[in-house]
Design a protein around this motif. Structure first.
Motif, PDB file in Angstrom:
ATOM      1  N   MET A   1       5.881  -1.860 -17.852  1.00  9.91           N
ATOM      2  CA  MET A   1       4.621  -1.155 -17.888  1.00  9.91           C
ATOM      3  C   MET A   1       3.967  -1.200 -18.994  1.00  9.91           C
ATOM      4  O   MET A   1       4.516  -1.100 -20.112  1.00  9.91           O
TER       5      MET A   1
ATOM      6  N   THR B   1      -2.749   3.002 -17.944  1.00  9.81           N
ATOM      7  CA  THR B   1      -1.795   2.140 -17.803  1.00  9.81           C
ATOM      8  C   THR B   1      -1.981   0.859 -17.287  1.00  9.81           C
ATOM      9  O   THR B   1      -3.092   0.810 -16.292  1.00  9.81           O
TER      10      THR B   1
ATOM     11  N   THR C   1       0.707  -1.200 -14.678  1.00  4.28           N
ATOM     12  CA  THR C   1       1.921  -0.882 -14.445  1.00  4.28           C
ATOM     13  C   THR C   1       2.423  -2.563 -13.841  1.00  4.28           C
ATOM     14  O   THR C   1       1.627  -3.382 -13.391  1.00  4.28           O
ATOM     15  N   ASP C   2       3.807  -2.627 -13.980  1.00  3.86           N
ATOM     16  CA  ASP C   2       4.466  -3.962 -13.364  1.00  3.86           C
ATOM     17  C   ASP C   2       3.995  -4.315 -12.043  1.00  3.86           C
ATOM     18  O   ASP C   2       3.825  -5.482 -11.559  1.00  3.86           O
ATOM     19  N   GLU C   3       3.907  -3.124 -11.137  1.00  6.18           N
ATOM     20  CA  GLU C   3       3.565  -2.966  -9.639  1.00  6.18           C
ATOM     21  C   GLU C   3       2.230  -3.776  -9.673  1.00  6.18           C
ATOM     22  O   GLU C   3       2.019  -4.432  -8.642  1.00  6.18           O
TER      23      GLU C   3
ATOM     24  N   LYS D   1       4.324  -1.960 -24.453  1.00  5.84           N
ATOM     25  CA  LYS D   1       5.090  -2.348 -23.248  1.00  5.84           C
ATOM     26  C   LYS D   1       6.386  -1.275 -23.380  1.00  5.84           C
ATOM     27  O   LYS D   1       7.183  -1.084 -24.222  1.00  5.84           O
ATOM     28  N   THR D   2       6.602  -0.589 -22.150  1.00  9.44           N
ATOM     29  CA  THR D   2       7.586   0.353 -21.873  1.00  9.44           C
ATOM     30  C   THR D   2       8.261  -0.088 -20.365  1.00  9.44           C
ATOM     31  O   THR D   2       7.668  -1.022 -19.559  1.00  9.44           O
ATOM     32  N   GLU D   3       9.412   0.444 -20.307  1.00  9.58           N
ATOM     33  CA  GLU D   3       9.970   0.340 -18.846  1.00  9.58           C
ATOM     34  C   GLU D   3       9.287   1.317 -17.803  1.00  9.58           C
ATOM     35  O   GLU D   3       8.884   2.129 -18.187  1.00  9.58           O
ATOM     36  N   SER D   4       8.988   0.610 -16.931  1.00  8.62           N
ATOM     37  CA  SER D   4       8.260   1.514 -15.776  1.00  8.62           C
ATOM     38  C   SER D   4       9.224   2.342 -15.259  1.00  8.62           C
ATOM     39  O   SER D   4      10.192   2.186 -14.450  1.00  8.62           O
ATOM     40  N   PRO D   5       8.387   3.613 -15.219  1.00  8.56           N
ATOM     41  CA  PRO D   5       9.384   4.706 -14.477  1.00  8.56           C
ATOM     42  C   PRO D   5       9.071   4.862 -13.053  1.00  8.56           C
ATOM     43  O   PRO D   5       9.399   5.496 -12.363  1.00  8.56           O
TER      44      PRO D   5
ATOM     45  N   HIS E   1       9.486   0.345  -7.782  1.00  6.69           N
ATOM     46  CA  HIS E   1       8.984  -1.050  -7.236  1.00  6.69           C
ATOM     47  C   HIS E   1       9.190  -1.121  -5.780  1.00  6.69           C
ATOM     48  O   HIS E   1      10.477  -0.928  -5.574  1.00  6.69           O
TER      49      HIS E   1
END
Length: 168
Positions: free
Chosen positions: A1, A86, A88-90, A160-164, A167
């Motif tokens: 994310m 944000t 998100t990767d999603e 850039k962070t890990e997505s909480p 998915h």
């Protein structure tokens, strides 16, 4: 994310393309192009003018209030979570998938404003990304190499962070 730090938010106040006062002035430029829209009001306005965007990214809100001009859902509807400030990767995954499977509506739980950036990166050359600029009009961005480079440059302003968000 990707998370937009507070100190970088001012970089996103200016239009990322050409600002037009109303949708009517951009209609001639849309002919023969693949159109991607971000925002409920601009998507609704396009539909009212007989244009169905290949991808419509909406969140049911306009200026953080419920949207009374809800666009029609075109094609399959992909639901994603994307909190304010944000990308998100999603959301990125949905946009990337949607480019090859149009028409698609992406319904965002959260905020869709920043979707313009990954959408310009994912969109094919010569397509158009159009979005609303609150209280000013609509912004039209023709996707070319310069637009993709500018979008990637804007993305570097994010952390850039890990997505909480799981998915689905």
């Amino acid at each position: 994310m990707f998370v937009l730090p507070d100190e970088s938010r001012q970089l996103f106040k200016d239009p990322f393309g050409t600002l037009h006062r109303d949708i009517g002035t951009v209609l001639p430029e849309l002919a023969g192009r693949t159109i991607y829209s971000v925002g409920d009001v601009v998507t609704h306005s396009l539909q009212q003018n007989g244009i169905t965007p290949a991808i419509a990214v909406v969140d049911g809100q306009t200026m953080r209030s419920p949207c009374i001009k809800m666009p029609e859902i075109a094609g399959p509807c992909i639901h994603v979570k994307n909190p304010p400030g944000t990308i998100t990767d999603e959301l990125v995954s949905a946009l990337t998938h949607a480019v090859d499977h149009t028409p698609v509506t992406i319904l965002v739980d959260g905020e869709e404003d920043l979707a313009v950036i990954p959408l310009v990166i994912a969109a094919p050359l010569s397509s158009i990304v159009i979005y609303g600029q609150p209280n000013e009009g609509v912004v039209l961005r023709i996707v070319d190499d310069q637009a993709k480079t500018a979008a990637r440059r804007l993305l570097t302003q994010f952390t850039k962070t890990e997505s909480p968000i799981p998915h689905n």
